[in-house]
Design an enzyme around this catalytic site. Structure first.
Site, short mmCIF file in Angstrom:
data_model
loop_
_atom_site.label_atom_id
_atom_site.label_comp_id
_atom_site.label_asym_id
_atom_site.label_seq_id
_atom_site.Cartn_x
_atom_site.Cartn_y
_atom_site.Cartn_z
N MET A 327 0.75 -1.09 0.07
CA MET A 327 -0.08 -0.23 0.07
C MET A 327 0.85 1.20 -0.01
SD MET A 327 -2.82 -1.41 -0.26
CE MET A 327 -3.88 0.10 -0.01
N ASP A 346 10.67 3.00 5.63
CA ASP A 346 10.30 1.51 6.24
C ASP A 346 11.30 1.46 7.13
OD1 ASP A 346 9.85 -1.25 6.40
OD2 ASP A 346 8.50 -0.47 4.64
N VAL A 403 1.86 0.82 7.75
CA VAL A 403 2.65 -0.27 8.29
C VAL A 403 1.70 -1.56 8.51
CG1 VAL A 403 4.50 1.20 9.22
CG2 VAL A 403 2.47 0.43 10.65
N GLU A 405 -0.89 -4.29 9.83
CA GLU A 405 -2.14 -4.02 10.83
C GLU A 405 -1.96 -4.54 12.21
OE1 GLU A 405 -4.33 -2.34 9.29
OE2 GLU A 405 -6.56 -3.18 9.76
N LYS A 410 1.37 0.29 14.75
CA LYS A 410 0.90 1.67 14.52
C LYS A 410 1.20 2.77 15.57
CE LYS A 410 -2.38 -0.24 11.04
NZ LYS A 410 -1.81 -0.02 9.82
N SER A 432 -7.23 -0.88 7.61
CA SER A 432 -8.38 -1.56 6.94
C SER A 432 -9.49 -1.95 7.82
CB SER A 432 -8.13 -2.53 5.79
OG SER A 432 -7.21 -3.18 6.18
N HIS A 453 -8.36 5.42 3.80
CA HIS A 453 -8.35 4.14 3.39
C HIS A 453 -8.33 3.88 2.12
CE1 HIS A 453 -10.96 -0.04 3.47
NE2 HIS A 453 -9.54 -0.01 3.24
P1 NAD Z 1 2.66 -4.85 3.68
O1 NAD Z 1 3.21 -5.90 4.55
O2 NAD Z 1 2.61 -5.13 2.01
O3 NAD Z 1 3.75 -3.53 4.03
C1 NAD Z 1 3.71 -2.99 5.51
C2 NAD Z 1 5.22 -2.46 5.33
O4 NAD Z 1 5.22 -1.92 6.54
C3 NAD Z 1 6.27 -3.44 5.10
O5 NAD Z 1 7.04 -2.81 4.35
C4 NAD Z 1 7.19 -3.40 6.36
O6 NAD Z 1 8.45 -3.37 6.34
C5 NAD Z 1 6.62 -1.88 7.04
N1 NAD Z 1 6.69 -1.70 8.36
C6 NAD Z 1 6.24 -2.66 9.41
N2 NAD Z 1 6.63 -2.15 10.44
C7 NAD Z 1 7.40 -0.92 10.38
C8 NAD Z 1 7.84 0.20 10.99
N3 NAD Z 1 7.74 0.11 12.47
N4 NAD Z 1 8.20 1.42 10.43
C9 NAD Z 1 8.21 1.42 9.30
N5 NAD Z 1 7.71 0.41 8.45
C10 NAD Z 1 7.19 -0.62 9.11
O7 NAD Z 1 1.21 -4.50 4.08
P2 NAD Z 1 0.15 -3.75 3.25
O8 NAD Z 1 -0.60 -4.65 2.26
O9 NAD Z 1 0.72 -2.56 2.33
O10 NAD Z 1 -0.76 -2.93 4.12
C11 NAD Z 1 -0.33 -2.03 5.06
C12 NAD Z 1 -1.40 -1.05 5.77
O11 NAD Z 1 -2.58 -0.97 4.81
C13 NAD Z 1 -2.22 -2.21 6.59
O12 NAD Z 1 -2.72 -1.44 7.86
C14 NAD Z 1 -3.41 -2.49 5.96
O13 NAD Z 1 -4.29 -3.24 6.69
C15 NAD Z 1 -3.66 -1.48 5.29
N6 NAD Z 1 -4.37 -1.81 3.85
C16 NAD Z 1 -4.17 -2.82 3.23
C17 NAD Z 1 -4.82 -3.12 2.06
C18 NAD Z 1 -4.68 -4.08 1.13
O14 NAD Z 1 -5.25 -4.58 -0.06
N7 NAD Z 1 -3.30 -4.85 1.19
C19 NAD Z 1 -5.95 -2.39 1.64
C20 NAD Z 1 -6.40 -1.17 2.44
C21 NAD Z 1 -5.59 -1.07 3.52
#
Ligand code: NAD
Length: 715
Positions: A327, A346, A403, A405, A410, A432, A453
């Site tokens: 995302m 990151d 980051v 979920e 967070k 989400s 979102h």
């Molecule tokens: P992902 O696992 O692909 O990416 C998360 C990233 O966050 C990773 O690169 C990780 O290294 C990084 N991270 C973790 N802890 C960290 C920290 N302390 N500091 C900095 N970076 C950190 O996940 P995603 O699918 O991109 O989802 C991210 C967020 O978006 C979640 O909250 C998820 O619920 C939400 N979301 C996801 C979707 C989806 O379809 N995947 C849709 C809407 C919202």
């Protein structure tokens, strides 16, 4: 003198007719514009005029029909007569025996292209942003100004069917390739010069269809190759539309019948089909939502009001993104594309770099396909700074966290970012599932905390759901809203609640489909019902995409949260199936197995489903399955409205179509109820309650509408 079309004539005897509809930012086809074009035709008829160039003083050539006017029509005669009146003017223009040329300086869409088609030649600016096409079908309409008639005679029946049936908007290059244009010009001056040269070379211009020996390119509807195409076109169209879009059928009929008739008779046939479309409930649903409500949202209907006391318009200059995963990388791309400086953070430099590389891969593809240039790509990439240092966030107007979920992760990044942010900066979460008000507890300034979102994939999905927490201020909401518009997405605004609006209602669709499986409905019937209902993906396949383990995790989390609040968790019957499949490792597409087995690019329903959930001897009717899938969603949307999660009907309808693909022909989840009428909705819901349980109990707001009258409205 008509002030919608200015007429001037030079020494060369060429009349330049410049469309400039007063009081509108764009030229739209209605009585006023057509009266101006009629006056232009009469000027051309005078002895001293040698030819005419039709162009526009606005940034578009002509954007299409006046939807305000169409919206007011209550009888098919009004649509038919308006359509025939337009044709009469265009017919006069093209049969004066003098050359008429369109100088297309901006979008020529719908009625705009139809006007250009009534010219003997068309030249356009070579600008990739300029769009040419007949997009009427996307609002449940068909071209009613001669588009089906002239396109099939100019480009052939198959091409006309494709342009009108798909509603494609073509670039000038593409339109040139198809033979829709004579040539492209690099600027306005060259454009006008090309038109003048063409007029000088063709003093007695005539449309091909007015020539005595005219033949349809590729043959008329009787020609063997065309007959062959007609034998398969309806089935191809219904495989896509499932019969839910009458305009698709009407376009085919108008082109087919028009391909057997003379020009005038074909024009009249087209107008009759146009009237049928304009009066159809589908076009009313689509115009109401995808035009009027969408425009209202884009103009800021859900934003705290601008003005003396309201928040001023804002622009994000520098954006921080925490988490460069799927995302975060997508949000970085769309923001940098909008010209915003992006800091992409990151935990490791490699992860941050990988997030930036995502933009690189999208842009490399765009350059390869000629949709962008190497310079533009490099400039965009230069705006994204991958990092691990929080200090780099200094000066950001907005930070979005994406980051993992996880509440603790967070909370940690919220604290670290806030330590370097300025007083006015906004902090947003892309969660989400986690309620915003709870996440804001980690913030030292919860009034600046909001939910933004996004949907995956971020570069393709048009919606952002803005979530207002209990303490989010109007100024913060306004900034979030302005940012969403800045990156070219559509914002809807909802109040905080579990699953917000989109995830909560979307879940009812998927779960209803899964519950059917448990009852013994054949899995294929469930999937077909989903598609027939007009949803873009059937429920079981969709659950596989989302992943069963994620849904189970969210359900378990909800159960825990509700228990902590002393509330009872009522599990959807579909959840038992999800749990059972998770227990045997069938987590969904990401592991290659869920309701389907995945191999390479192919997927097949898992044959063992029939053993786990034996198929009942007596299968329900498809209508019942479709009703269950749609009523579950519409009713949950109504509950969101009643509970104040939704703040407007427009947010509800647009959010449903753009967020999870709620069947667009219904005009959105609340319009589904409006169109059916609350009494009919409540009556059918009662039947579903007796068969499938209290989850189909109508939301109180709908029950009240059924008793007292009324419907969902923002008025
Ligand atoms: P992902 O696992 O692909 O990416 C998360 C990233 O966050 C990773 O690169 C990780 O290294 C990084 N991270 C973790 N802890 C960290 C920290 N302390 N500091 C900095 N970076 C950190 O996940 P995603 O699918 O991109 O989802 C991210 C967020 O978006 C979640 O909250 C998820 O619920 C939400 N979301 C996801 C979707 C989806 O379809 N995947 C849709 C809407 C919202």
């Amino acid at each position: 003198m008509n002030d919608a079309v200015n007429l001037t004539m030079g020494d060369d005897g060429i009349v330049v007719a410049t469309m400039d509809l007063p009081g509108r930012t764009m030229n739209v086809v209605g009585d006023v514009l057509m009266a101006g074009i009629a006056a232009a035709a009469e000027r051309l008829a005078e002895a001293d005029a040698k030819g005419l160039i039709l162009t526009s003083a606005k940034s578009d050539f002509c954007a299409g029909g006046d939807l305000d006017r169409m919206w007011a029509w209550t009888k098919p005669e009004q649509a038919f007569e308006a359509s025939m009146a337009m044709k009469q003017v265009l017919r006069r223009l093209e049969t004066l025996g003098k050359p008429v040329v369109a100088a297309i300086n901006g979008h020529a869409l719908g009625g705009g292209l139809e006007i250009a088609l009534a010219c003997h030649a068309r030249f356009a600016l070579d600008d990739a942003r300029l769009k040419i096409g007949q997009p009427e079908v996307k609002l449940g309409l068909l071209p009613g100004g001669g588009g089906t008639v002239r396109l099939s005679r100019l480009l052939g029946i198959q091409q006309a069917l494709q342009i009108c049936g798909e509603g494609a908007e073509l670039s000038p290059q593409k339109a040139l390739g198809l033979g829709l244009l004579q040539a492209l010009a690099k600027d306005r001056e060259e454009l006008m010069a090309q038109c003048r040269t063409w007029i000088a070379a063709n003093p007695k211009a005539q449309q091909p269809w007015d020539a005595p020996k005219f033949r349809f390119p590729g043959g008329d509807s009787r020609a063997p190759a065309v007959v062959q195409m007609w034998s398969i076109a309806p089935s191809i169209a219904s495989a896509k539309s499932h019969g839910n879009y009458p305009a698709v059928q009407h376009i085919m009929s108008a082109i087919f019948e028009g391909g057997l008739l003379g020009f005038d008779a074909a024009s009249e046939v087209e107008s009759r089909y146009f009237a049928a479309c304009a009066m159809s409930p589908v076009s009313k649903n689509m115009i109401g939502t995808l035009w009027f409500q969408l425009n209202a949202l884009k103009k800021g209907a859900s934003r705290p009001k601008l003005g003396a006391s309201g928040p001023a318009a804002s622009k994000v200059q520098k954006l921080g993104i925490l988490g460069a995963g799927m995302m975060g990388a997508g949000i970085a791309y769309v923001s940098a594309k909008a010209g915003i400086e992006v800091v992409l953070l990151d935990t490791t430099q490699a992860a941050a770099d990988k997030g930036k590389a995502y933009s690189q891969s999208l842009l490399d593809q765009a350059v390869k396909r000629g949709r962008s240039t190497a310079e533009k790509r490099d400039a965009l990439l230069a705006r994204i700074t991958p990092t691990t240092a929080y200090a780099d966030l200094a000066g950001c107007d907005l930070v979005i966290e994406a980051v993992f979920e996880d509440r603790d992760v967070k909370a940690g990044v919220t604290r670290q970012a806030e330590a370097v942010l300025g007083a006015g900066a906004v902090f947003a979460s892309n969660t989400s599932t986690l309620p915003i008000t709870g996440l804001a507890q980690a913030s030292v300034r919860p009034a600046h905390f909001i939910g933004l979102h996004f949907f995956s994939p971020v570069d393709k999905m048009p919606l952002v759901e803005i979530i207002v927490g209990a303490e989010t201020s109007d100024a913060t909401l306004a900034k979030g809203f302005d940012y969403v518009l800045q990156i070219g997405k559509t914002p809807i605004v909802v109040n905080d609640s579990r699953g917000f609006y989109t995830s909560r209602v979307f879940g009812t669709y998927v779960m209803e489909g899964i519950a059917m499986l448990k009852e013994g409905v054949h899995p294929r019937s469930i999937e077909v019902a989903g598609l027939k209902a007009g949803m873009p993906m059937p429920p079981l396949a969709l659950q596989d995409e989302v992943s069963l383990s994620l849904s189970l995790h969210v359900a378990e989390q909800t159960k825990k949260d509700l228990a902590a609040e002393g509330k009872v968790y009522e599990e959807h019957p579909g959840m038992a199936v999800v749990r059972q499949l998770c227990e045997i490792g069938r987590f969904g597409k990401k592991v290659g197995q869920g309701f389907y087995d995945y191999a390479d690019d192919d997927k097949q329903l898992w044959p063992e489903l029939a053993r786990l959930y034996p198929v009942a001897a007596q299968q329900p009717e498809q209508r019942e399955l479709i009703d269950r899938l749609m009523f579950a969603q519409a009713n949950e949307a109504a509950r969101c409205f009643e509970e104040g999660v939704l703040r407007s009907v427009a947010d509800a309808n647009i959010g449903s179509i753009f967020g999870w693909g709620f069947a667009p022909f219904h005009g959105g989840a609340l319009q589904f109820i409006n169109a059916m009428g609350a009494p009919a909705f409540v009556a059918r819901s009662r039947e579903l309650v007796t068969r499938f349980g209290p989850r189909f109990e109508s939301a109180a707001v709908v029950a009240r509408q059924a008793w007292e009258g009324g419907c969902f409205s923002d008025a």
